[in-house]
Write an enzyme that holds these catalytic residues in place. Structure first.
Site, PDB file in Angstrom:
ATOM      1  N   ALA A  29      -3.882  10.345  20.739  1.00  0.00           N
ATOM      2  CA  ALA A  29      -3.625  10.507  22.180  1.00  0.00           C
ATOM      3  C   ALA A  29      -4.155  11.973  22.687  1.00  0.00           C
ATOM      4  CB  ALA A  29      -2.097  10.398  22.506  1.00  0.00           C
TER       5      ALA A  29
ATOM      6  N   ASP B 180       0.739  -1.225   0.089  1.00  0.00           N
ATOM      7  CA  ASP B 180      -0.020  -0.089  -0.088  1.00  0.00           C
ATOM      8  C   ASP B 180       0.869   1.246  -0.036  1.00  0.00           C
ATOM      9  OD1 ASP B 180      -2.322  -1.637   0.003  1.00  0.00           O
ATOM     10  OD2 ASP B 180      -2.760  -1.214   2.076  1.00  0.00           O
TER      11      ASP B 180
ATOM     12  N   SER C  35      -5.705   6.790  10.733  1.00  0.00           N
ATOM     13  CA  SER C  35      -6.997   7.284  11.733  1.00  0.00           C
ATOM     14  C   SER C  35      -7.598   6.098  12.564  1.00  0.00           C
ATOM     15  CB  SER C  35      -8.005   7.808  10.656  1.00  0.00           C
ATOM     16  OG  SER C  35      -9.058   8.201  11.275  1.00  0.00           O
ATOM     17  N   LEU C  36      -7.726   4.758  11.765  1.00  0.00           N
ATOM     18  CA  LEU C  36      -8.238   3.876  12.348  1.00  0.00           C
ATOM     19  C   LEU C  36      -7.427   3.156  13.612  1.00  0.00           C
ATOM     20  CD1 LEU C  36     -10.692   1.694  12.287  1.00  0.00           C
ATOM     21  CD2 LEU C  36      -9.171   0.264  11.001  1.00  0.00           C
TER      22      LEU C  36
END
Length: 297
Positions: free
Chosen positions: A212, A77, A191-192
């Site tokens: 965080a 990817d 993001s996940l």
């Protein structure tokens, strides 16, 4: 009526073992089908110098100077993201051949290249138009991202403050290690891993996911993809990182960042057997029941 000769521009990276064999085999398949094969110069140097591909078998291009019917990304990817940034406004459809591990974007297996070529020749495919992001700021590299743009603290520095406005209206100030602005394509990436939602492709939205955060009240938020996001950062170290699809640069805290939808889409080739939800289930084990994986002792 004779079939059109297809032209392919190939992007890839250094690889070894079975991956190198798959690269050489892919080029051989394309040539055997009568396709015109053009290779990015950096990748061509690797193919010729390390993989033994004869130079006479390759047409080499430098930079973004190529004209092709399709781009083939040979790798994982990360390679796909690099290829997408090089294609840019050309809009050339990209076929991702997976030589890596996950292969969420690069979803054609190496031994499926011949089948994929035949499908391209017959027109048995569709092109998905994926939104990209543009960052308007003082950066040196390519200012476009397919997955995400992240504002991050540097190394061991304390958390940063990210003042965020959407279409000129103040949203909030994130006290966090960073903030990720992701497309639906990138919702299953960085993001996940920070608690952001999975967003189906082509839904016309963006997601802001804090990294965080220093508050339990801060959660990811989904916005329409036609908004302008304006960010200003304060940091005790007086600088911070901006990561554009993983390519990071250091900026000073006086730098203002504006993020908006890019003026083009990244066009991905998808074949009939490939669906988004099946990819989620098979490659990310989405919805898998751990109880079904237990083995009787």
């Amino acid at each position: 009526m004779s079939e059109k000769t297809l032209r392919f521009a190939l992007f890839g990276k250094r690889s070894g073992g079975s991956e190198a064999e798959a690269v050489v085999r892919t080029i051989a398949v394309l040539r055997s089908k009568g396709a015109e094969v053009m290779v990015d110069k950096t990748f061509a140097d690797i193919l010729i110098g390390e993989m033994g591909v004869p130079a006479c078998h390759l047409t080499v291009f430098d930079g973004n100077c190529f004209d092709a019917d399709f781009v083939i990304s040979l790798g994982g990817d990360g390679t796909f993201l690099q290829a997408a940034s090089r294609v840019g406004t050309k809009g050339t459809p990209i076929v991702g051949v997976n030589l890596g591990r996950l292969g969420f974007l690069a979803d054609v297996l190496a031994d499926e290249v011949e089948t994929a070529f035949d499908a391209l020749q017959k027109g048995d495919y569709k092109v998905e138009r994926h939104v990209a992001l543009y960052i308007d700021s003082d950066i040196e590299g390519i200012p476009y991202a397919l997955n995400d743009i992240a504002i991050l603290k540097r190394d061991t520095a304390s958390m940063i403050s990210i003042r965020t406005c959407v279409n000129g209206e103040y949203l909030t100030t994130y006290q966090a290690d960073g903030l990720i602005v992701s497309t639906p394509t990138g919702s299953t990436a960085y993001s996940l891993s920070n608690g952001g939602p999975i967003i189906a492709p082509l839904t016309g939205v963006l997601c802001l996911t804090p990294v965080a955060p220093h508050s339990l009240n801060i959660r990811p938020i989904v916005l329409k993809d036609d908004v302008e996001i304006r960010l200003s950062v304060e940091s005790r170290s007086h600088n911070f990182l901006v990561a554009i699809d993983g390519r990071s640069e250091k900026l000073s805290e006086q730098t203002e960042i504006v993020i908006r939808k890019a003026p083009y889409t990244v066009n991905m080739v998808k074949f009939p057997r490939q669906t988004y939800f099946s990819t989620l289930r098979e490659k990310m084990m989405w919805g898998a029941d751990g109880r079904e994986l237990r083995v009787e002792s």
